[in-house]
Design a protein around this motif. Structure first.
Motif, PDB file in Angstrom:
ATOM      1  N   ARG A 108       0.845  -1.200   0.000  1.00 47.68           N
ATOM      2  CA  ARG A 108       0.000   0.000   0.000  1.00 47.68           C
ATOM      3  C   ARG A 108       0.879   1.248   0.000  1.00 47.68           C
ATOM      4  N   ASP A 109       1.925   1.245   0.827  1.00 53.48           N
ATOM      5  CA  ASP A 109       2.816   2.418   0.872  1.00 53.48           C
ATOM      6  C   ASP A 109       3.489   2.653  -0.477  1.00 53.48           C
ATOM      7  N   VAL A 110       4.127   1.614  -0.990  1.00 57.26           N
ATOM      8  CA  VAL A 110       4.905   1.785  -2.222  1.00 57.26           C
ATOM      9  C   VAL A 110       3.979   2.033  -3.414  1.00 57.26           C
ATOM     10  N   ASN A 111       2.943   1.196  -3.551  1.00 50.01           N
ATOM     11  CA  ASN A 111       2.138   1.234  -4.775  1.00 50.01           C
ATOM     12  C   ASN A 111       1.102   2.361  -4.770  1.00 50.01           C
ATOM     13  N   ALA A 137      -4.853  -5.925 -12.969  1.00 50.94           N
ATOM     14  CA  ALA A 137      -5.828  -4.878 -12.642  1.00 50.94           C
ATOM     15  C   ALA A 137      -7.262  -5.364 -12.910  1.00 50.94           C
ATOM     16  N   PHE A 138      -7.381  -6.624 -13.370  1.00 59.60           N
ATOM     17  CA  PHE A 138      -8.705  -7.213 -13.559  1.00 59.60           C
ATOM     18  C   PHE A 138      -8.925  -8.281 -12.491  1.00 59.60           C
ATOM     19  N   GLY A 139     -10.165  -8.722 -12.389  1.00 59.92           N
ATOM     20  CA  GLY A 139     -10.476  -9.686 -11.323  1.00 59.92           C
ATOM     21  C   GLY A 139     -11.497 -10.699 -11.782  1.00 59.92           C
ATOM     22  N   THR A 157      -6.404  -8.491  -5.342  1.00 62.07           N
ATOM     23  CA  THR A 157      -5.083  -8.370  -4.711  1.00 62.07           C
ATOM     24  C   THR A 157      -4.815  -6.898  -4.438  1.00 62.07           C
ATOM     25  N   ILE A 158      -3.946  -6.626  -3.457  1.00 63.88           N
ATOM     26  CA  ILE A 158      -3.574  -5.234  -3.184  1.00 63.88           C
ATOM     27  C   ILE A 158      -2.838  -4.658  -4.412  1.00 63.88           C
ATOM     28  N   TYR A 159      -2.073  -5.508  -5.086  1.00 59.99           N
ATOM     29  CA  TYR A 159      -1.376  -5.097  -6.312  1.00 59.99           C
ATOM     30  C   TYR A 159      -2.391  -4.616  -7.362  1.00 59.99           C
ATOM     31  N   GLY A 160      -3.415  -5.434  -7.591  1.00 62.53           N
ATOM     32  CA  GLY A 160      -4.425  -5.075  -8.591  1.00 62.53           C
ATOM     33  C   GLY A 160      -5.181  -3.821  -8.200  1.00 62.53           C
ATOM     34  N   VAL A 161      -5.559  -3.742  -6.914  1.00 64.92           N
ATOM     35  CA  VAL A 161      -6.291  -2.565  -6.442  1.00 64.92           C
ATOM     36  C   VAL A 161      -5.429  -1.312  -6.635  1.00 64.92           C
ATOM     37  N   SER A 162      -4.129  -1.423  -6.310  1.00 63.09           N
ATOM     38  CA  SER A 162      -3.255  -0.250  -6.448  1.00 63.09           C
ATOM     39  C   SER A 162      -3.075   0.130  -7.918  1.00 63.09           C
ATOM     40  N   LYS A 163      -3.119  -0.841  -8.809  1.00 65.65           N
ATOM     41  CA  LYS A 163      -2.940  -0.529 -10.234  1.00 65.65           C
ATOM     42  C   LYS A 163      -4.204   0.090 -10.831  1.00 65.65           C
TER      43      LYS A 163
END
Ligand code: AKB
Length: 332
Positions: A108-111, A137-139, A157-163
């Motif tokens: 969350r911090d980085v992305n 970025a899709f689910g 994923t937190i990755y997808g949400v951040s993207k």
């Protein structure tokens, strides 16, 4: 440092006749060094600065400018942009999908927080900004076969949400403040001389190294897991082409790009055409499998092809041949 008015942007204007002065964040990840090499050939060695928070290996340090930059430190970023008269920013710092699930607060911090710094810096200094997005970025509720540019995006994923957040924030800054934001959704990227770190598609890189070194490969995804993939040369060329595309050819600011889709079984069979003794076994990583099962199987990149002429060069046979040549010659 809040962006408060449209007038605060464009204080440094980018002249199309000058070479851009490029800063790459997260430069020691899978893609930064290769992109820097390509951009340095085009714009000159000193016009492309790689940055990261880690110490570079000596071949990277000696190949062109490298600088310490922490995207969570706004003043440090601003100093680099100002002192080096940066005009293009390529923002590669991010935690990938699997490692992000193992450390959500760092991701969350980085992305997300890091991206906010990057957007503000880019807007304040009139930079052209590239931020990669991803098939991640899709689910599960997105159409998966094929996945178009515009559809439901509810990643898990937190990755997808951040993207998704990065795509939306970049486009918002573009429409609201005129930020020259450009974004490509990358498939899994396969490279020989740089390693991905903590992704779901990493198996498709690891298989080549293990096949050449040990003749054995243990795959952490099920044999029939189909995901979109691309060879690194195509990915980096797409990135440069998107960055150089005239603004009036871009009907959107975030595009899917794709080259091929395959399963572990299909990849293994293609590798076995060259290395018939390769033994492949499966030991499923449940976290990665759940992620992969929610991602696109085929990626529709027709808008990129129509708008700015995107075209991939590597399909599965060329990918496998190139990777084995590269890794084979390296290990001899
Ligand atoms: C990952 O697997 O997390 C990345 C990606 C597809 O974005 N390689």
């Amino acid at each position: 440092r809040q962006v408060t008015s449209d007038a605060s942007f464009h204080s440094v204007s980018f002249s199309e006749t000058d070479h851009p002065k490029v800063l790459i964040t997260g430069g020691l990840g899978q893609l930064g060094v290769g992109l820097a090499k390509r951009l340095r050939k085009r714009f000159g060695n000193n016009n492309v600065i790689l940055s990261d928070i880690r110490k570079p290996p000596s071949h990277v340090f000696h190949s062109g400018p490298f600088i310490y930059s922490d995207i969570l430190d706004y003043k440090n970023l601003r100093e680099i942009v100002v002192n080096n008269r940066i005009t293009w920013l390529v923002h590669y710092s991010a935690l990938l999908s699997a490692v992000g699930e193992a450390n959500v607060s760092l991701a969350r911090d980085v992305n997300i927080t890091g991206l906010h710094n990057i957007l503000d810096i880019a807007a304040e200094h009139g930079l052209r900004l590239f931020v990669p997005s991803t098939i991640g970025a899709f689910g599960p509720t997105s159409p998966r076969n094929p996945t178009p540019d515009l559809c439901v995006q509810r990643p898990r994923t937190i990755y997808g949400v951040s993207k998704v957040h990065a795509e939306l924030m970049g486009e918002y800054y573009h429409h609201r403040y005129g930020l020259d934001f450009r974004c490509l959704r990358y498939p899994g990227i396969i490279s020989a001389d740089s390693q991905p770190g903590g992704g779901t598609t990493d198996y498709a890189v690891a298989i080549f190294h293990d096949a050449v070194k040990t003749g054995k490969f243990e795959c952490n995804l099920k044999p029939d897991t189909r995901l979109p993939m691309m060879y690194i040369d195509d990915c980096l060329r797409a990135t440069v082409e998107m960055m150089e595309a005239p603004a009036d050819t871009l009907s959107m600011r975030t595009y899917n790009i794709n080259a091929m889709s395959f399963t572990p079984e299909e990849l293994a069979q293609e590798v076995q055409k060259q290395l018939p003794d390769l033994e492949v076994t499966y030991d499923i990583d449940q976290v990665r499998q759940a992620i992969a099962d929610s991602w696109p199987m085929n990626f529709d990149d027709s808008n990129a092809r129509n708008d700015w002429g995107w075209k991939h060069n590597y399909d599965l046979p060329e990918l496998v041949q190139t990777m084995l040549n590269y890794i084979g010659s390296d290990s001899r």
